[in-house]
Design a protein around this motif. Structure first.
Motif, PDB file in Angstrom:
ATOM      1  N   VAL B  94       0.836  -1.193   0.000  1.00 20.18           N
ATOM      2  CA  VAL B  94       0.000   0.000   0.000  1.00 20.18           C
ATOM      3  C   VAL B  94       0.871   1.243   0.000  1.00 20.18           C
ATOM      4  N   MET B  95       1.918   1.229   0.821  1.00 22.92           N
ATOM      5  CA  MET B  95       2.758   2.415   0.939  1.00 22.92           C
ATOM      6  C   MET B  95       3.427   2.754  -0.395  1.00 22.92           C
ATOM      7  N   LEU B  96       3.903   1.732  -1.108  1.00 23.99           N
ATOM      8  CA  LEU B  96       4.594   1.991  -2.368  1.00 23.99           C
ATOM      9  C   LEU B  96       3.646   1.937  -3.560  1.00 23.99           C
ATOM     10  N   ARG B  97       2.371   1.723  -3.287  1.00 30.82           N
ATOM     11  CA  ARG B  97       1.344   1.684  -4.323  1.00 30.82           C
ATOM     12  C   ARG B  97       1.694   0.718  -5.449  1.00 30.82           C
ATOM     13  N   ASN B  98       2.235  -0.440  -5.079  1.00 31.61           N
ATOM     14  CA  ASN B  98       2.602  -1.421  -6.106  1.00 31.61           C
ATOM     15  C   ASN B  98       2.586  -2.813  -5.477  1.00 31.61           C
ATOM     16  N   PRO B  99       1.773  -3.715  -6.023  1.00 33.62           N
ATOM     17  CA  PRO B  99       1.696  -5.052  -5.420  1.00 33.62           C
ATOM     18  C   PRO B  99       3.006  -5.822  -5.516  1.00 33.62           C
ATOM     19  N   LEU B 100       3.877  -5.400  -6.432  1.00 32.20           N
ATOM     20  CA  LEU B 100       5.140  -6.124  -6.579  1.00 32.20           C
ATOM     21  C   LEU B 100       6.162  -5.699  -5.536  1.00 32.20           C
ATOM     22  N   ALA B 101       5.893  -4.591  -4.829  1.00 31.00           N
ATOM     23  CA  ALA B 101       6.872  -4.085  -3.868  1.00 31.00           C
ATOM     24  C   ALA B 101       6.702  -4.758  -2.523  1.00 31.00           C
ATOM     25  N   SER B 102       6.496  -6.050  -2.503  1.00 28.94           N
ATOM     26  CA  SER B 102       6.315  -6.715  -1.213  1.00 28.94           C
ATOM     27  C   SER B 102       7.675  -7.121  -0.656  1.00 28.94           C
ATOM     28  N   PRO B 103       7.767  -7.282   0.669  1.00 32.88           N
ATOM     29  CA  PRO B 103       9.075  -7.519   1.296  1.00 32.88           C
ATOM     30  C   PRO B 103       9.811  -8.734   0.729  1.00 32.88           C
ATOM     31  N   ASP B 104       9.063  -9.759   0.268  1.00 31.54           N
ATOM     32  CA  ASP B 104       9.782 -10.939  -0.208  1.00 31.54           C
ATOM     33  C   ASP B 104      10.300 -10.766  -1.627  1.00 31.54           C
ATOM     34  N   ILE B 105       9.810  -9.770  -2.359  1.00 28.75           N
ATOM     35  CA  ILE B 105      10.371  -9.542  -3.689  1.00 28.75           C
ATOM     36  C   ILE B 105      11.496  -8.522  -3.631  1.00 28.75           C
ATOM     37  N   ILE B 106      11.373  -7.489  -2.787  1.00 29.36           N
ATOM     38  CA  ILE B 106      12.410  -6.469  -2.778  1.00 29.36           C
ATOM     39  C   ILE B 106      13.521  -6.754  -1.772  1.00 29.36           C
ATOM     40  N   GLY B 107      13.590  -7.966  -1.240  1.00 28.05           N
ATOM     41  CA  GLY B 107      14.807  -8.358  -0.541  1.00 28.05           C
ATOM     42  C   GLY B 107      14.809  -8.206   0.967  1.00 28.05           C
ATOM     43  N   PHE B 329       0.894 -17.017  -9.439  1.00 28.20           N
ATOM     44  CA  PHE B 329       0.129 -15.800  -9.181  1.00 28.20           C
ATOM     45  C   PHE B 329       0.935 -14.563  -9.569  1.00 28.20           C
ATOM     46  N   LEU B 330       2.248 -14.595  -9.296  1.00 30.32           N
ATOM     47  CA  LEU B 330       3.101 -13.469  -9.694  1.00 30.32           C
ATOM     48  C   LEU B 330       3.058 -13.298 -11.215  1.00 30.32           C
ATOM     49  N   LEU B 331       3.148 -14.415 -11.939  1.00 31.29           N
ATOM     50  CA  LEU B 331       3.084 -14.344 -13.400  1.00 31.29           C
ATOM     51  C   LEU B 331       1.743 -13.759 -13.841  1.00 31.29           C
ATOM     52  N   TYR B 332       0.669 -14.234 -13.197  1.00 33.53           N
ATOM     53  CA  TYR B 332      -0.660 -13.731 -13.548  1.00 33.53           C
ATOM     54  C   TYR B 332      -0.733 -12.230 -13.315  1.00 33.53           C
ATOM     55  N   LEU B 333      -0.149 -11.802 -12.185  1.00 32.33           N
ATOM     56  CA  LEU B 333      -0.199 -10.386 -11.844  1.00 32.33           C
ATOM     57  C   LEU B 333       0.575  -9.554 -12.866  1.00 32.33           C
ATOM     58  N   ILE B 334       1.700 -10.099 -13.328  1.00 36.95           N
ATOM     59  CA  ILE B 334       2.473  -9.382 -14.340  1.00 36.95           C
ATOM     60  C   ILE B 334       1.635  -9.214 -15.599  1.00 36.95           C
ATOM     61  N   VAL B 335       1.007 -10.314 -16.033  1.00 38.76           N
ATOM     62  CA  VAL B 335       0.194 -10.253 -17.245  1.00 38.76           C
ATOM     63  C   VAL B 335      -0.951  -9.264 -17.061  1.00 38.76           C
ATOM     64  N   ARG B 336      -1.618  -9.328 -15.908  1.00 47.20           N
ATOM     65  CA  ARG B 336      -2.792  -8.489 -15.695  1.00 47.20           C
ATOM     66  C   ARG B 336      -2.415  -7.013 -15.579  1.00 47.20           C
ATOM     67  N   THR B 337      -1.347  -6.728 -14.819  1.00 48.52           N
ATOM     68  CA  THR B 337      -0.954  -5.330 -14.664  1.00 48.52           C
ATOM     69  C   THR B 337      -0.515  -4.757 -15.996  1.00 48.52           C
ATOM     70  N   ASN B 338       0.061  -5.599 -16.853  1.00 47.40           N
ATOM     71  CA  ASN B 338       0.440  -5.108 -18.170  1.00 47.40           C
ATOM     72  C   ASN B 338      -0.773  -4.633 -18.942  1.00 47.40           C
ATOM     73  N   ARG B 339      -1.890  -5.324 -18.755  1.00 52.35           N
ATOM     74  CA  ARG B 339      -3.080  -4.988 -19.533  1.00 52.35           C
ATOM     75  C   ARG B 339      -3.671  -3.666 -19.097  1.00 52.35           C
ATOM     76  N   ASN B 340      -3.861  -3.481 -17.778  1.00 54.03           N
ATOM     77  CA  ASN B 340      -4.606  -2.289 -17.378  1.00 54.03           C
ATOM     78  C   ASN B 340      -3.837  -1.359 -16.454  1.00 54.03           C
ATOM     79  N   GLY B 341      -2.574  -1.622 -16.225  1.00 55.52           N
ATOM     80  CA  GLY B 341      -1.749  -0.700 -15.448  1.00 55.52           C
ATOM     81  C   GLY B 341      -2.290  -0.417 -14.059  1.00 55.52           C
ATOM     82  N   GLY B 342      -3.041  -1.348 -13.490  1.00 55.81           N
ATOM     83  CA  GLY B 342      -3.672  -1.100 -12.203  1.00 55.81           C
ATOM     84  C   GLY B 342      -2.717  -1.311 -11.044  1.00 55.81           C
ATOM     85  N   THR B 343      -3.086  -0.771  -9.891  1.00 54.70           N
ATOM     86  CA  THR B 343      -2.336  -1.041  -8.675  1.00 54.70           C
ATOM     87  C   THR B 343      -3.215  -1.856  -7.756  1.00 54.70           C
ATOM     88  N   ILE B 344      -2.659  -2.190  -6.622  1.00 54.02           N
ATOM     89  CA  ILE B 344      -3.385  -3.030  -5.674  1.00 54.02           C
ATOM     90  C   ILE B 344      -4.670  -2.333  -5.214  1.00 54.02           C
TER      91      ILE B 344
END
Lengths: 333, 344
Positions: B94-107, B329-344
């Motif tokens: 929520v803080m970074l307004r991006n579902p990909l910015a979760s602690p397990d992806i950004i290290g 699910f990560l792959l699905y999210l990549i595909v979906r966000t590509n389509r509509n540029g949405g955030t969480i």
């Protein structure tokens, strides 16, 4: 292109000298200090003393490090050329993980052994993963941006490693082997396993070199390349086949090793220009030097133990990855 | 429509929304409760509810060892780590307004895991000290990623890519330390590579529970400001929310949650990443995203552990199960966000 023929020649011969120096270091330096006389004996095949025997073991190991490094370096250069993506690397794009998954499944479920079968499995796995990641990464507008490709590659790597654990964990008989192989090492190299890989590596090298001109044209943009009379689709397929074969061979021989394919082409571009006809052989030499030196460093830093080469390259490569990300303007998702 | 009617309509909507939040959260709590009950009562063999109660209450003739010493710590550890990962993950997203910015992806999970392994294997610390080391290293890595990625333009993409690079490096630290470990224990190694609640003990649960109370409370205190921050820094400033201060508090809270959970159960793959987006689907645009994400984290860990233990041909640690679910699910999210540029 921007560099003349003579400077390319200078770069390549410099690379050859560095590779020879790396080979020398890799033979001389190890976890065990060996006097010169015994090193000479070991190289001549007389393994009477422990030191000489240690040196004799270093010979196939050095050959493997040089070979795998060259394969990974070239494969990274070609992948960066095809995807026009500065972050492309067999490790980051998940191609290594795909190869690893296929090899592990082959070992665990089909009782496969023998170097040649590993090679086929590695190449098949690398191919599947590459096609999959590229397909996912290029969905939607903007095509295959670095961020999308990297994320697709990361997801594929994590999925592949989850499956590898699921396959290996119940099998105590093979777990140790797979664990050691998976970290990425050249330690257990023997000539019997290296020799069958040579024809594959040669095919990969030739395919990559053959695609150099098309990669040069692609660097100008897809439309322009087509306008220059290049068959873009065919060229991409040839180039990708070369990169996949090389990275599959390297992974089958020494496990997934990341970041060599990322670091080396960038360094070569800094020194040798951007012409792929020069860049590809340079990346091969550079990869051989990097992996050879990483192996030597791994033997020194953790004496008396050895640090696997995959860990060393990740240590060197990850900061480089971050530097590359900072240098380029990244398009968002 | 008159002003009174508008007011009535708004009030009605708010009431419906409130009811929806209560319903959804109640449903999640019930689901978590069911999963805890399942973990406690059904293992290799199933216990009748009466026997279970008797064992929990400490009656002499009940199967006390199985319930109190094996299953209860396991369920408790799954519950608290799941809540921590879910809350910490959604706070970052929520803080970074991006579902990909979760602690397990950004290290951040990777850094907490590497620090915990280092503290245990090399420095032979244990207990609270390990968690403290993990929290400090998580904060250091956050600051590092922040500093490295703050430059002109498209900071979000750069932040995620740099985080991936950092986590590759830290994973190799973990692999190295595990190779150095004197007694190579594969079960222990699995904990640090994928996350596992095997062999849980009540002693591991208390620090995580403490972290949940302290950092979860901190997060709850700033959750209103965090909601407003979703509108963007300028809008938040106009509404009287100090963007940087809020971000600092959220970061400390989220890193604390993730690091304590990681130092107890390892970086359970993708729980932090999955909980937020699933919670957003369940709750819709209404409030209550944070508690919902925490509960979903608990559901994921409890269900993943149960599936890994009893519903597959082999016993697998929970991190393998959640990794196998999370990567597609990560792959699905990549595909979906590509389509509509949405955030969480």
């Amino acid at each position: 292109m921007t560099f003349g023929r003579s400077s390319a020649l200078f770069g390549l011969s410099g690379g050859v000298v560095l590779v020879l120096a790396t080979v020398f270091l890799s033979l001389v330096i190890g976890a065990r200090s060996v006097p010169w006389a015994e090193i000479w004996q070991g190289l001549n095949g007389q393994i009477d003393s422990i030191g000489a025997a240690a040196v004799a073991v270093r010979v196939p190991r050095t050959v493997l490090a040089v070979l795998a490094g060259a394969a990974l370096g070239i494969s990274g250069a070609v992948m960066q050329g095809i995807t026009r993506n500065p972050l492309a690397d067999p490790g980051i794009l998940g191609v290594n993980a795909g190869a690893a998954l296929f090899v592990v499944v082959g070992i665990a479920w089909f009782n496969i052994s023998g170097a040649a079968t590993f090679l086929w499995l590695g190449i098949a796995g690398a191919g599947c993963a590459a096609v999959f990641v590229y397909a996912i990464g290029s969905v939607g507008q903007g095509g295959a941006t670095p961020l999308k490709l990297t994320l697709a590659g990361t997801a594929t790597s994590i999925a592949a490693s989850a499956f590898i654990i699921a396959v290996v964990l119940p099998r105590n008989d093979i777990a140790g082997n797979v664990q050691a192989w998976q970290v990425g090492g050249v330690g257990g190299a023997r000539f019997q396993t290296i020799l069958p890989a040579l024809p594959f590596a040669l095919v990969g090298l030739l395919l990559s070199l053959a695609s150099a001109r098309i990669l040069n044209a692609l660097a100008l943009g897809e439309e322009l390349a087509a306008g220059l009379g290049q068959n873009v689709a065919l060229g991409r397929i040839v180039a990708a086949a070369g990169a996949i074969v090389l990275c599959g061979v390297a992974t089958a021989l020494c496990g997934p090793i990341g970041f060599v394919g990322l670091v080396v082409p960038h360094l070569c571009r800094l020194t040798g220009g951007i012409d792929h006809r020069v860049l590809i052989p340079m990346a091969g030499l550079g990869g051989a030097v990097l992996l050879g030196l990483a192996d030597v460093a791994g033997r020194i830093v953790a004496r008396p133990n050895e640090l696997d080469v995959g860990i060393v390259t990740a240590f060197v490569g990850a900061p480089f990855f971050i530097w590359t990300v900072r240098r380029h303007r990244m398009r968002g998702l | 429509m008159s002003a009174a009617e508008v007011h009535m309509a708004l009030a009605g909507r708010r009431q419906r929304e409130g009811r929806r939040v209560v319903l959804a959260l109640g449903g999640l709590v019930a689901l978590v409760f069911c999963l805890v009950f399942l973990t406690l009562s059904c293992g290799r063999g199933c216990l009748a509810p009466a026997d279970l109660m008797a064992a929990l209450l400490g009656h002499e003739d009940a199967p006390g060892f199985i319930v109190n010493d094996l299953r209860l710590p396991r369920a408790a550890l799954s519950l608290v780590t799941g809540l921590c990962f879910g809350l910490g993950g959604v706070a970052f997203q929520v803080m970074l307004r991006n579902p990909l910015a979760s602690p397990d992806i950004i290290g951040i999970s990777a850094s907490a895991g590497a620090a915990a392994v280092f503290a245990i294997v090399i420095l032979s610390f244990d207990g609270w000290v390990v968690s403290a080391v993990a929290v400090v290293s998580g904060l250091v890595v956050v600051v590092m990623i922040w500093a490295l990625s703050s430059r002109r333009g498209a900071a979000g993409a750069r932040l995620i890519l740099i985080g991936i690079g950092v986590s590759a490096m830290l994973d190799s630290v973990t692999a190295y330390v595990l190779l150095e470990a004197p007694a190579w224990d594969r079960a222990e190694a699995m904990r640090w590579l994928t996350g596992s609640v095997n062999g849980a003990q009540m002693g591991q649960v208390w620090p995580v529970l403490g972290a949940l109370v302290v950092f979860g409370g901190l997060l709850a205190a700033v959750s209103r400001d965090l909601d407003i921050l979703r509108l963007g820094d300028d809008a938040a400033q106009a509404l009287g929310v100090r963007a940087d201060g809020t971000r600092l508090r959220v970061t400390v809270a989220a890193v604390g949650l993730v690091a304590f959970a990681t130092s107890a159960a390892g970086p359970i793959s993708f729980v932090a990443f999955l909980s937020g987006p699933i919670a957003a689907r369940v709750m819709g645009p209404s409030r209550g995203l944070l508690p919902a994400a925490g509960l979903i984290g608990a559901v994921l860990v409890l269900a993943g552990d149960y599936v890994g233990q009893f519903m597959l041909p082999y016993r697998l640690p929970v991190g393998v199960v959640t990794g196998a679910v999370g990567a597609p699910f990560l792959l699905y999210l990549i595909v979906r966000t590509n389509r509509n540029g949405g955030t969480i």
